[in-house]
Write an enzyme that holds these catalytic residues in place. Sequence first.
Site, mmCIF file in Angstrom:
data_model
loop_
_atom_site.group_PDB
_atom_site.id
_atom_site.type_symbol
_atom_site.label_atom_id
_atom_site.label_comp_id
_atom_site.label_asym_id
_atom_site.label_seq_id
_atom_site.Cartn_x
_atom_site.Cartn_y
_atom_site.Cartn_z
ATOM 1 N N THR A 73 0.829 -1.208 0.000
ATOM 2 C CA THR A 73 0.000 0.000 0.000
ATOM 3 C C THR A 73 0.860 1.254 0.000
ATOM 4 O OG1 THR A 73 -1.855 -1.108 1.098
ATOM 5 C CG2 THR A 73 -1.741 1.289 1.283
ATOM 6 N N ASN A 151 -5.537 -10.209 -7.745
ATOM 7 C CA ASN A 151 -5.359 -10.953 -6.507
ATOM 8 C C ASN A 151 -6.456 -11.984 -6.263
ATOM 9 O OD1 ASN A 151 -6.677 -8.286 -6.208
ATOM 10 N ND2 ASN A 151 -7.156 -9.012 -4.152
ATOM 11 N N HIS A 201 5.488 -10.006 2.380
ATOM 12 C CA HIS A 201 4.716 -11.102 2.982
ATOM 13 C C HIS A 201 3.999 -11.956 1.953
ATOM 14 C CE1 HIS A 201 0.396 -9.675 2.985
ATOM 15 N NE2 HIS A 201 1.014 -8.548 2.659
ATOM 16 N N CYS A 324 -18.925 -9.914 0.927
ATOM 17 C CA CYS A 324 -20.125 -9.638 1.705
ATOM 18 C C CYS A 324 -19.778 -9.405 3.171
ATOM 19 C CB CYS A 324 -21.097 -10.809 1.613
ATOM 20 S SG CYS A 324 -21.730 -11.116 -0.033
#
Length: 401
Positions: A73, A151, A201, A324
Amino acid sequence: MKDCVYLDNNATTQVDEEVLAAMLPYLTLYYGNPSSMHTFGGQVGLAVKTGREQVASLLRADPSEIIFTSCGTEGDNAAIRAALLAQPNKRHIITSKVEHPAVLNLCKNLERQNYTVTYLSVDNQGQLDFSEYKASLTENTALVTLMYANNETGVIFPIEQVGQLAKEYGAIFHVDAVQVVGKIPLNMQESTIDMLTLSGHKIHAPKGIGALYVRRGTRFRPLLIGGHQERGRRGGTENVPGIVALGKAAELAESCLIMGTGEKELRDYLEQAILTTIPDTVLNGHAVQRLPNTSNIGFKFVEGEAILLSMNQHGICASSGSACTSGSLEPSHVLQAMGLPYTVLHGSIRFSLSRFTTQDQILKVLEVLPGVIDRLRALSPFTSDDAGWLVERKQTVLAKY
């Protein structure tokens, strides 16, 4: 969880024992500051240098082009903001509808700062609409920022073709390669990519360390302003144990790319067994143009979360293609952008393997999963792909808020 079957490696990976062994001394014995003038700190500085060289080797880049970061990020934010600062008179960005939130949410934020953002579509196999991309490029395009591979589905975008066109319009090209590094070979020396993000990671290093490749000659203003670290491109004392770990992980990943790990063979075996033995299952994404470790399968007429909870009771870890949450019926933005039926959207599971995945683990999944799906379908209100009633229910729920 010693006997856990972990098939969620696109979310994170276990730290390789060799990586852990390499980093531990820099948490205990060699704790000096790499910027210090004395020998105790100098030896730590040499470890940082080695880590940079190892990452550069994996990318086929020059060590001077590697900036260490804390995560993917941060790398995405640093690259995107630097690209825009380098071209302040251009106010147009091109990205896609299926990007990671690190890119999507930043682009939405930039729209509030009077940037225009084009969100490219994908087809029902998750492939980029290249004609839409070509039509979207203008002289005002400052940046094209795309993921190398998705991803959720593993679908690989035609990155080099995208980069070639971006260059014709003078746009900077940033690629989020967090899911790709260590899985397929990369060569920055022959690439059209200007900036590329990776995260430790995802390649068996610990969380909290990443890197940003910045092609030599690309104008770059730092996101984090501070000291002289990273040649003035990222302030803050270096995370030496993390850098050492990332370097070792990169070295191991490069070796595995050469030797092979068998992930694709295990993935294909798992996938074909599911698709042929469990009725009403579909592959989400392109069958060929995707990462070798990733399989996203839609199980019609059941909820993805229910599948995950049931598999979890058997020690099997995967992830749902559905995002969800309580009180919401919104599925994954990636699968939704692909235009998949509701019955597939809500019952999609991503299986992502690593070099530590074994055949016995795959066999356990195949032993457990058919029974899980049979039991859940017996309880399911779904009967066909016509989910109009579900759409109506969703609208009713949303109207309450």
